[in-house]
Structure formats: structure tokens, C-alpha cells
Scaffold this active site. Structure first.
Site, PDB file in Angstrom:
ATOM      1  CG  ASP A  49      36.975  29.502 -14.511  1.00 27.85           C
ATOM      2  OD1 ASP A  49      38.272  28.698 -14.162  1.00 27.85           O
ATOM      3  OD2 ASP A  49      36.132  29.254 -14.243  1.00 27.85           O
ATOM      4  CG  ASP A  77      27.871  26.163 -18.295  1.00 28.61           C
ATOM      5  OD1 ASP A  77      28.710  24.856 -18.257  1.00 28.61           O
ATOM      6  OD2 ASP A  77      27.785  25.916 -17.328  1.00 28.61           O
ATOM      7  CB  VAL A  78      32.540  22.651 -20.183  1.00 30.71           C
ATOM      8  CG1 VAL A  78      34.215  23.501 -20.652  1.00 30.71           C
ATOM      9  CG2 VAL A  78      32.836  22.454 -19.216  1.00 30.71           C
ATOM     10  CG  ASN A 104      42.198  21.977 -15.740  1.00 28.89           C
ATOM     11  OD1 ASN A 104      42.606  21.374 -14.920  1.00 28.89           O
ATOM     12  ND2 ASN A 104      41.603  22.868 -14.979  1.00 28.89           N
ATOM     13  CE1 TYR A 170      36.487  15.424 -10.454  1.00 28.19           C
ATOM     14  CE2 TYR A 170      37.837  13.485  -9.044  1.00 28.19           C
ATOM     15  CZ  TYR A 170      38.213  14.528  -9.650  1.00 28.19           C
ATOM     16  OH  TYR A 170      38.615  15.366 -10.093  1.00 28.19           O
ATOM     17  CE  LYS A 174      38.612  14.780 -13.156  1.00 29.01           C
ATOM     18  NZ  LYS A 174      38.970  15.357 -14.266  1.00 29.01           N
ATOM     19  CB  ALA A 203      47.167  18.822  -7.534  1.00 33.25           C
TER      20      ALA A 203
END
Length: 262
Positions: A49, A77-78, A104, A170, A174, A203
Site C-alpha cells: 500500500d 506507490d504504484v 487492486n 475513472y 477502468k 463494495a
């Protein structure tokens, strides 16, 4: 009306002796639920994370329940290629390699396109799409070199299929994750690697409540066939399926965890 609340399903050793990296796994969302479900299914996990404090807290909580040998953590950090590489280097150091990677990490936000800034657009795309690309690339390089197959599961979203006001950045990210999944799957099949995605809608977890209006949450919940939001572990269950041998002939697929799909 029938009570549609789901009952938690115990583990069945579906991921016994498997090793996994799970990004954005600190906290109570899908990543954290996935880490827990993987541990319940017998896997060893390296959770990551960008938030160091929450990550360490999550590691400690999981280690207390499943044992310190079953879970490790690494800040990542991606959006930073060096940190992504360090994450996968740590997986090699700890486990000698990997069996499963769950991408994720993602970033949302709400802004009408006419008012959206370049920074808002780029930040969401960099975390959500580019981050998935960086981690998928690192995973495929590792899997190809190891020559023993592997699995990548990406987290997409129903907004990659349908329109929602204020979500152009977003949704574009996606939809890109879905396309990336398909293309990566075709390439990775040559060395026995499967690449699939899940596509959840709503979710529920505490952070989502903080950043989303009650009106929007009510609207999104009403769209669902069951008339309720998903629990994060219900999405995690599908990720477990895609990571397990039960989906051995599936690749390039985006599995909806929602009734909101084409």
C-alpha cells in the site's frame, strides 16, 4: 422481501502453498478483504500500500490471526516504477518467486468533464491504469523468467462498461484496465500465465462512505439486483476463484461482481 445478506464462506485451501502480492491491501476495502481471504485459503501474502502506517497496522492484525510467517508487507506507490520493482524484488527475496498478483490499487474522484483539470485526469489514470500496467508488466516478467506459470487478477469496475456522470477519468481508466487484461492474457498464454479481472460496482467500506454522498450510495445500491451493496469479501471470493485452479481455463475475462454489466 427475502433477506439477501450473504453468509461468509469458510476457506477450503484453494490457494494452499501459493504465494501472492496484493496491492492497495491496507484497510477495510477489497484489497484488505482479498488478503484475508487468501490467508484463509492457505496462501502466503505480501501486502502493499502507499500508506505506510495503515499497511503496518494491517500486517500486524493479519499476522496476529494467521501467523507472522504467512504475511509480510512492503510500501509501494504504484505510480513509482522504482517502488513497483522493489515490491517484486521483495517477493523474490521472501518467497523465491510468486504464484499470484492481485492489482487492486486504484484512485477515484468526482468531477464533471467540462471542469476537470489535467491534474485530476492524469492522477486517476496514473494510479488506476498506469499502476496496473506497471505491476502487470513486473509480474509477467517474473513469471516468464521463472517458467512455472502464474496468475494476474486486476480490479476493474462496472463503470468501465457503463456511463456515470462525474466519472469520465475513472471510467476511462477502468475500461483501460479491461483492455489491458485482454491483451496481456493473449501475450502471457505463451508462457502459461492467466490474466483476468473482476468488475465490482459498489463494495461498501468505511472510506467509501466518507468520500461518497449518501444520495449517490443510495442510487447505486438501488441499481443492484439484490438491492444491496456488495461486501468487500464477496468481491474477494471471486478474486480467489480467479487465482485458484478452479479457473484454470479462463484468461482474458472480466468477471462482473454486480448486476450492472452489458
Amino acid at each position: 422481501m427475502t433477506d439477501n445478506k450473504a453468509q461468509y464462506v469458510p476457506g477450503h485451501a484453494l490457494l494452499d502453498r501459493r504465494t501472492a502480492v496484493i496491492t492497495a491491501a491496507a484497510g477495510a476495502g477489497i484489497g484488505g478483504a482479498t488478503a484475508r481471504r487468501f490467508l484463509e485459503e492457505g496462501a502466503r501474502v505480501l501486502i502493499s500500500d502507499a500508506h505506510a502506517r495503515r499497511l503496518k497496522e494491517s500486517e500486524a492484525a493479519l499476522a496476529a490471526e494467521f501467523g507472522a510467517a504467512a504475511v509480510e508487507s512492503q510500501v509501494c506507490d504504484v505510480t513509482d516504477e522504482a517502488q513497483v520493482q522493489a515490491l517484486f524484488d521483495e517477493a523474490v527475496r521472501i518467497h523465491g518467486g510468486l504464484d499470484v498478483v492481485v492489482n487492486n490499487a486504484g484512485l477515484g474522484g468526482t468531477a464533471e468533464l467540462v471542469d476537470m483539470t489535467d491534474e485530476q485526469w492524469s492522477r486517476v489514470l496514473d494510479v488506476t491504469l498506469n499502476g496496473t500496467f506497471r505491476c502487470t508488466r513486473a509480474a509477467l516478467r517474473m513469471f516468464r523468467a521463472a517458467g512455472r506459470g502464474g496468475v494476474v487478477v486486476n480490479n476493474a469496475s462496472v463503470v468501465g462498461w457503463r456511463a456515470q456522470a462525474g466519472q469520465a477519468h475513472y471510467a476511462a481508466a477502468k475500461a483501460g484496465v479491461m483492455a489491458l487484461t485482454r491483451c496481456a492474457a493473449v501475450e502471457a498464454a505463451a508462457y502459461g500465465v492467466r490474466v483476468n479481472a473482476v468488475s465490482p460496482s459498489l463494495a461498501m467500506h468505511p472510506h467509501l462512505v466518507k468520500v461518497t454522498s449518501a444520495e449517490l450510495l443510495e442510487e447505486l445500491t438501488a441499481r443492484e439486483a439484490f438491492g444491496r451493496y456488495a461486501e468487500p469479501w464477496e468481491v474477494a471470493n471471486v478474486i480467489v476463484f480467479l487465482a485458484s485452479g478452479y479457473s484454470s481455463y479462463m484468461t482474458g475475462e472480466t468477471v462482473s461482481v454486480s448486476s450492472q454489466h452489458p
